[in-house]
Design an enzyme around this catalytic site. Structure first.
Site, PDB file in Angstrom:
ATOM      1  N   CYS A 108       0.750  -1.067   0.382  1.00 40.00           N
ATOM      2  CA  CYS A 108      -0.004  -0.092   0.160  1.00 40.00           C
ATOM      3  C   CYS A 108       0.888   1.146   0.036  1.00 40.00           C
ATOM      4  O   CYS A 108       1.415   1.734  -1.136  1.00 40.00           O
ATOM      5  CB  CYS A 108      -1.161   0.115   1.303  1.00 40.00           C
ATOM      6  SG  CYS A 108      -2.634   1.691   0.967  1.00 40.00           S
ATOM      7  N   HIS A 109       0.863   2.384   0.750  1.00 37.88           N
ATOM      8  CA  HIS A 109       2.176   3.138   1.165  1.00 37.88           C
ATOM      9  C   HIS A 109       2.942   3.260   2.036  1.00 37.88           C
ATOM     10  O   HIS A 109       3.590   3.798   1.922  1.00 37.88           O
ATOM     11  CB  HIS A 109       0.780   4.310   1.978  1.00 37.88           C
ATOM     12  CG  HIS A 109      -0.296   4.906   1.323  1.00 37.88           C
ATOM     13  ND1 HIS A 109      -1.624   4.121   0.891  1.00 37.88           N
ATOM     14  CD2 HIS A 109      -0.867   6.082   0.975  1.00 37.88           C
ATOM     15  CE1 HIS A 109      -1.861   4.906   0.594  1.00 37.88           C
ATOM     16  NE2 HIS A 109      -1.346   6.316   0.130  1.00 37.88           N
ATOM     17  N   CYS A 280     -12.976 -17.836  20.719  1.00 40.16           N
ATOM     18  CA  CYS A 280     -13.644 -16.746  20.989  1.00 40.16           C
ATOM     19  C   CYS A 280     -14.966 -17.460  21.155  1.00 40.16           C
ATOM     20  O   CYS A 280     -15.630 -18.214  21.473  1.00 40.16           O
ATOM     21  CB  CYS A 280     -13.601 -15.661  20.101  1.00 40.16           C
ATOM     22  SG  CYS A 280     -14.545 -14.089  21.534  1.00 40.16           S
ATOM     23  N   HIS A 281     -16.479 -16.657  20.477  1.00 41.19           N
ATOM     24  CA  HIS A 281     -17.635 -16.534  20.851  1.00 41.19           C
ATOM     25  C   HIS A 281     -18.277 -17.888  20.171  1.00 41.19           C
ATOM     26  O   HIS A 281     -19.269 -17.738  19.291  1.00 41.19           O
ATOM     27  CB  HIS A 281     -18.154 -15.403  20.333  1.00 41.19           C
ATOM     28  CG  HIS A 281     -18.455 -14.272  21.937  1.00 41.19           C
ATOM     29  ND1 HIS A 281     -17.456 -14.189  21.965  1.00 41.19           N
ATOM     30  CD2 HIS A 281     -19.296 -14.365  22.848  1.00 41.19           C
ATOM     31  CE1 HIS A 281     -17.175 -13.457  23.370  1.00 41.19           C
ATOM     32  NE2 HIS A 281     -19.152 -13.152  23.813  1.00 41.19           N
TER      33      HIS A 281
END
Length: 296
Positions: A108-109, A280-281
């Protein structure tokens, strides 16, 4: 720096057994580097919105870096390269990597830092399209990207346009480091959902994600993350054609756990004793499917 261009390579490289240190000028190991979430505005081909991303925890101190101890360098994109490109210590470090011909990956940058260090002169490279004038002025041989996932290799330098190309970007960097990725014949199913809305979506539809972080309160703050693009239609999914199942966390498992089609899929993978990765969930889906007790 852009969240996906820092977090994903940092964790993916470690998953492949690479030791990775993340540093930032004037900061120490344990300090936080804020990331950004950049999302394209759907009503225009030019504008992007930006919001706060994860709190990325650095695991090394910039002033203690010894160049000779590293085999490669990775520079994420986002807004940070605009400032890093003006930091003399950063530019000198990048120049050392360039002169030594060690692998360098910038996305990208991030190529702004390479330009400041004179590392792109005479090299083929690509980047986010708006960087073309600056890179050409720095002597680079610009490769026009036809998509945001394009990556280019020229000797020891790997460049990418955006995080959309992360799979190829990371693969090419690993290859430059002397590594090899196998297992491309395997197929993995990831069941996704966005927040609390119905997830009956098709390939190509966006699935918004959430950014959760502990910021001093008893529970996590939450903001919108990247728009994750789906690659398959849920209704056409056949468990027998996949080798493994992944169940991400977040808020969506609370809704997905109530969907009978999702429950059936989870049971099929478990009954076939195929690998199931739940984080996690995501476990809420396995709980609802009643498949955890057989593993206790």
């Amino acid at each position: 720096m852009e969240d996906y261009e820092a977090m994903v390579p940092f964790q993916a490289l470690q998953a492949f057994g690479v030791s990775v240190d993340a540093v930032s000028p004037s900061k120490k190991a344990g300090d936080i580097c804020a990331t950004a979430i950049t999302i394209k505005v759907e009503s225009t081909d030019q504008a992007y919105t930006e919001s706060r991303g994860h709190n990325f925890t650095l695991n090394a101190t910039f002033d203690e870096i010894e160049f000779d101890e590293y085999d490669g360098l990775l520079i994420p994109g986002g807004r940070s390269p605009q400032h890093l490109a003006m930091n003399a210590s950063v530019v000198e470090l990048v120049r050392k990597f360039s002169d030594s011909r060690k692998p360098i990956a910038a996305i990208c940058h991030g190529q702004l830092v390479l330009a400041a260090a004179g590392a792109v002169k005479g090299r083929k490279c690509t980047a986010f399209p708006t960087l073309k004038p600056g890179l050409v002025a720095a002597g680079a041989h610009w490769v026009e990207p036809d998509t945001l996932s394009v990556c280019v290799v020229d000797d020891n330098i790997v460049t990418g346009v955006t995080y959309y190309g992360n799979p190829e970007f990371i693969r090419l960097f690993l290859k430059a480091l002397g590594g090899n990725i196998s297992g491309s014949e395997r197929r993995v199913l990831v069941i996704c959902g966005d927040y609390v809305e119905d997830y009956e979506k098709k390939a190509g539809d966006p699935c918004p994600t959430a950014i959760r972080d502990l910021e001093g309160a008893q529970t996590c703050s939450e903001t919108q993350g990247q728009n994750f693009v789906l690659t398959a239609d849920f209704e056409s999914v056949d468990a027998s054609s996949y080798d493994a199942l992944v169940l991400p966390g977040g808020k969506d498992p609370e809704v997905l756990a109530l969907n009978e089609d999702v429950i059936v899929l989870a049971k099929q993978f478990m009954e076939a004793r195929k690998p199931v990765a739940s984080i996690c969930h995501g476990l809420e889906i396995l709980v609802a499917a009643g498949v955890l007790q057989v593993w206790s």
